[in-house]
Structures are given as C-alpha cells and as structure tokens.
Motif scaffolding. Structure first.
Motif, PDB file in Angstrom:
ATOM      1  N   THR A   1      21.295  -9.533   9.656  1.00  0.00           N
ATOM      2  CA  THR A   1      21.103  -8.204   9.087  1.00  0.00           C
ATOM      3  C   THR A   1      19.934  -7.475   9.735  1.00  0.00           C
ATOM      4  OG1 THR A   1      21.953  -8.991   6.981  1.00  0.00           O
ATOM      5  CG2 THR A   1      20.711  -6.949   6.936  1.00  0.00           C
ATOM      6  N   TYR A   2      18.815  -8.155   9.888  1.00  0.00           N
ATOM      7  CA  TYR A   2      17.613  -7.499  10.373  1.00  0.00           C
ATOM      8  C   TYR A   2      17.451  -7.575  11.875  1.00  0.00           C
ATOM      9  CZ  TYR A   2      16.424  -7.000   5.529  1.00  0.00           C
ATOM     10  OH  TYR A   2      16.450  -6.655   4.208  1.00  0.00           O
ATOM     11  N   GLY A   3      18.127  -8.505  12.549  1.00  0.00           N
ATOM     12  CA  GLY A   3      18.121  -8.565  14.003  1.00  0.00           C
ATOM     13  C   GLY A   3      16.777  -8.931  14.599  1.00  0.00           C
ATOM     14  N   LYS A   4      16.581  -8.426  15.802  1.00  0.00           N
ATOM     15  CA  LYS A   4      15.402  -8.774  16.586  1.00  0.00           C
ATOM     16  C   LYS A   4      14.222  -7.884  16.212  1.00  0.00           C
ATOM     17  CE  LYS A   4      18.544  -9.796  20.292  1.00  0.00           C
ATOM     18  NZ  LYS A   4      19.723  -9.330  19.593  1.00  0.00           N
ATOM     19  N   GLU A   5      13.050  -8.420  16.434  1.00  0.00           N
ATOM     20  CA  GLU A   5      11.819  -7.650  16.240  1.00  0.00           C
ATOM     21  C   GLU A   5      11.066  -7.592  17.544  1.00  0.00           C
ATOM     22  OE1 GLU A   5       9.128  -8.937  13.245  1.00  0.00           O
ATOM     23  OE2 GLU A   5      10.674  -8.988  11.701  1.00  0.00           O
ATOM     24  N   ILE A   6      10.412  -6.468  17.810  1.00  0.00           N
ATOM     25  CA  ILE A   6       9.540  -6.344  18.968  1.00  0.00           C
ATOM     26  C   ILE A   6       8.116  -6.199  18.456  1.00  0.00           C
ATOM     27  CG2 ILE A   6       8.826  -4.842  20.853  1.00  0.00           C
ATOM     28  CD1 ILE A   6      11.678  -4.311  21.476  1.00  0.00           C
ATOM     29  N   ASN A   7       7.235  -7.012  18.996  1.00  0.00           N
ATOM     30  CA  ASN A   7       5.825  -6.931  18.645  1.00  0.00           C
ATOM     31  C   ASN A   7       5.068  -6.284  19.799  1.00  0.00           C
ATOM     32  OD1 ASN A   7       5.985  -8.348  16.091  1.00  0.00           O
ATOM     33  ND2 ASN A   7       6.442 -10.149  17.320  1.00  0.00           N
ATOM     34  N   GLN A   8       4.306  -5.271  19.472  1.00  0.00           N
ATOM     35  CA  GLN A   8       3.475  -4.580  20.451  1.00  0.00           C
ATOM     36  C   GLN A   8       2.027  -4.613  19.983  1.00  0.00           C
ATOM     37  OE1 GLN A   8       6.462  -0.917  20.796  1.00  0.00           O
ATOM     38  NE2 GLN A   8       4.693  -0.662  22.123  1.00  0.00           N
ATOM     39  N   THR A   9       1.111  -4.606  20.933  1.00  0.00           N
ATOM     40  CA  THR A   9      -0.290  -4.456  20.597  1.00  0.00           C
ATOM     41  C   THR A   9      -0.452  -3.086  19.952  1.00  0.00           C
ATOM     42  OG1 THR A   9      -0.828  -5.743  22.560  1.00  0.00           O
ATOM     43  CG2 THR A   9      -2.630  -4.502  21.556  1.00  0.00           C
ATOM     44  N   ALA A  10      -1.133  -3.025  18.806  1.00  0.00           N
ATOM     45  CA  ALA A  10      -1.250  -1.766  18.059  1.00  0.00           C
ATOM     46  C   ALA A  10      -1.952  -0.675  18.859  1.00  0.00           C
ATOM     47  CB  ALA A  10      -1.971  -1.999  16.742  1.00  0.00           C
ATOM     48  N   SER A  11      -3.039  -1.037  19.565  1.00  0.00           N
ATOM     49  CA  SER A  11      -3.751  -0.034  20.357  1.00  0.00           C
ATOM     50  C   SER A  11      -4.490  -0.697  21.511  1.00  0.00           C
ATOM     51  CB  SER A  11      -4.738   0.757  19.498  1.00  0.00           C
ATOM     52  OG  SER A  11      -5.783  -0.073  19.061  1.00  0.00           O
ATOM     53  N   VAL A  12      -4.669   0.070  22.569  1.00  0.00           N
ATOM     54  CA  VAL A  12      -5.468  -0.351  23.718  1.00  0.00           C
ATOM     55  C   VAL A  12      -6.327   0.829  24.134  1.00  0.00           C
ATOM     56  CG1 VAL A  12      -3.892  -2.131  24.589  1.00  0.00           C
ATOM     57  CG2 VAL A  12      -3.632   0.210  25.364  1.00  0.00           C
ATOM     58  N   THR A  13      -7.489   0.530  24.685  1.00  0.00           N
ATOM     59  CA  THR A  13      -8.406   1.571  25.139  1.00  0.00           C
ATOM     60  C   THR A  13      -8.793   1.308  26.581  1.00  0.00           C
ATOM     61  OG1 THR A  13      -9.289   1.804  22.894  1.00  0.00           O
ATOM     62  CG2 THR A  13     -10.621   2.708  24.686  1.00  0.00           C
ATOM     63  N   GLY A  14      -8.760   2.349  27.374  1.00  0.00           N
ATOM     64  CA  GLY A  14      -9.153   2.223  28.773  1.00  0.00           C
ATOM     65  C   GLY A  14     -10.041   3.374  29.177  1.00  0.00           C
ATOM     66  N   ILE A  15     -10.551   3.261  30.394  1.00  0.00           N
ATOM     67  CA  ILE A  15     -11.409   4.306  30.950  1.00  0.00           C
ATOM     68  C   ILE A  15     -10.618   5.062  32.006  1.00  0.00           C
ATOM     69  CG2 ILE A  15     -13.202   4.409  32.718  1.00  0.00           C
ATOM     70  CD1 ILE A  15     -15.106   3.241  30.953  1.00  0.00           C
ATOM     71  N   GLU A  16     -10.797   6.331  32.055  1.00  0.00           N
ATOM     72  CA  GLU A  16     -10.133   7.183  33.046  1.00  0.00           C
ATOM     73  C   GLU A  16     -10.284   6.567  34.441  1.00  0.00           C
ATOM     74  OE1 GLU A  16     -10.331  11.946  34.134  1.00  0.00           O
ATOM     75  OE2 GLU A  16     -12.041  10.983  33.173  1.00  0.00           O
ATOM     76  N   GLY A  17      -9.158   6.410  35.138  1.00  0.00           N
ATOM     77  CA  GLY A  17      -9.175   5.806  36.467  1.00  0.00           C
ATOM     78  C   GLY A  17      -9.011   4.294  36.432  1.00  0.00           C
ATOM     79  N   GLY A  18      -9.118   3.699  35.251  1.00  0.00           N
ATOM     80  CA  GLY A  18      -9.008   2.248  35.101  1.00  0.00           C
ATOM     81  C   GLY A  18      -7.586   1.805  34.806  1.00  0.00           C
ATOM     82  N   ALA A  19      -7.471   0.609  34.248  1.00  0.00           N
ATOM     83  CA  ALA A  19      -6.161   0.028  33.944  1.00  0.00           C
ATOM     84  C   ALA A  19      -6.165  -0.573  32.544  1.00  0.00           C
ATOM     85  CB  ALA A  19      -5.816  -1.044  34.968  1.00  0.00           C
ATOM     86  N   VAL A  20      -4.990  -0.609  31.933  1.00  0.00           N
ATOM     87  CA  VAL A  20      -4.818  -1.257  30.630  1.00  0.00           C
ATOM     88  C   VAL A  20      -3.559  -2.118  30.690  1.00  0.00           C
ATOM     89  CG1 VAL A  20      -5.978   0.517  29.261  1.00  0.00           C
ATOM     90  CG2 VAL A  20      -3.523   0.710  29.689  1.00  0.00           C
ATOM     91  N   ILE A  21      -3.537  -3.137  29.853  1.00  0.00           N
ATOM     92  CA  ILE A  21      -2.345  -3.968  29.709  1.00  0.00           C
ATOM     93  C   ILE A  21      -1.755  -3.687  28.338  1.00  0.00           C
ATOM     94  CG2 ILE A  21      -1.454  -6.320  29.519  1.00  0.00           C
ATOM     95  CD1 ILE A  21      -3.647  -7.173  31.478  1.00  0.00           C
ATOM     96  N   MET A  22      -0.468  -3.391  28.314  1.00  0.00           N
ATOM     97  CA  MET A  22       0.235  -3.162  27.054  1.00  0.00           C
ATOM     98  C   MET A  22       1.258  -4.279  26.887  1.00  0.00           C
ATOM     99  SD  MET A  22       0.467   0.985  26.686  1.00  0.00           S
ATOM    100  CE  MET A  22       1.298   1.415  28.189  1.00  0.00           C
TER     101      MET A  22
END
Length: 144
Positions: free
Chosen positions: A23-44
């Motif tokens: 009935t409910y199927g699959k769930e996707i879990n994501q990191t709620a929030s990430v913070t980066g600096i302009e010009g930098g990189a983030v992992i989601m």
C-alpha cells in the motif's frame, strides 16, 4: 493447540506487513538541509528504502527543473556529479553539486522512476540548499 494459534497469528501479522508495504510502497530519504559557500560544493543524499529498477532524477523547485538525471535523454547540470551509488542494490543516489551560486539556493527533490523511466515510483521529501556568500559584510565603525 497453543502453537497452532501462535502460528496463525504470526501468518496474519506477516500478511498485514506485506499489505502495508504494498500500500505505502517505497520511501526516499533525503538530507533535510545542506549549507554551502558560494563557489563551493555540497553533497545531497538520496536513499531508497528498498531495491528497485528505474532511474533517478534530482529536481529543483516545484517546477521540476532537472538538476541531475540518470537518463541520457535528459539534460543534467554540468556542475553535478554522482557521489555515491549502490549499483548492486540500486537504492543510493547521492550527488555532489559544485561551483554553487546564490541562485542555486532552494528546494531539491530526489525522484525514483519506475522501470518505464516515465512514471514516478517514489519521491523524496526535499533537501533545502542554503548558500552563503563567500564575501562577508564587514562593518567598520569610524570614530572622529
């Protein structure tokens, strides 16, 4: 007789669990929030609760602007690379978003497609990307 009742109760419980899963199927879990600096990189991060066939897409905002897609027919942002992927289980798809700008701040969604690569199998809650300016405002007090 008690053993038979326990067995029947266990079978009922298993059927109930399978019905709930269907009935409910699959769930996707994501990191709620990430913070980066302009010009930098983030992992989601994006992880699926179970193995499934089908491609993954990352969208920005409710207008579903494609950030990254496993489908070659989609145009992904050139600043995005796959960071972690579980090829055997097909349930992890984390991305690295490089050279981020202030305009990149916003909500991002990880979506798992069905095997037809058209219909959605599961959608994540969201990841909020915050981007801080690389230049800090410096206040100077001048005394005369």
């Amino acid at each position: 007789m008690q053993c038979l009742a326990c067995t029947l109760e266990f079978i009922f419980l298993l059927k109930f669990v399978f019905i709930l899963k269907a009935t409910y199927g699959k769930e996707i879990n994501q990191t709620a929030s990430v913070t980066g600096i302009e010009g930098g990189a983030v992992i989601m991060n994006c992880s699926l609760s179970e193995e499934s066939v089908g491609s993954v897409r990352w969208y920005k905002g409710s207008n579903q602007q494609i950030l990254f897609s496993q489908l070659s027919s989609d145009k992904s942002d050139s600043r995005v690379r796959v960071t972690a992927v579980d090829e055997l289980a097909r349930n992890i798809m984390s991305i690295t978003f490089t050279n981020i700008t202030l305009d990149d701040a916003g909500l991002y969604y990880c979506v798992k497609l069905k095997s037809d690569n058209e219909n959605v199998s599961a959608s994540g809650s969201q990841t909020q990307l915050f981007v801080n300016s690389k230049y800090k405002t410096v206040k100077r007090i001048i005394r005369m």
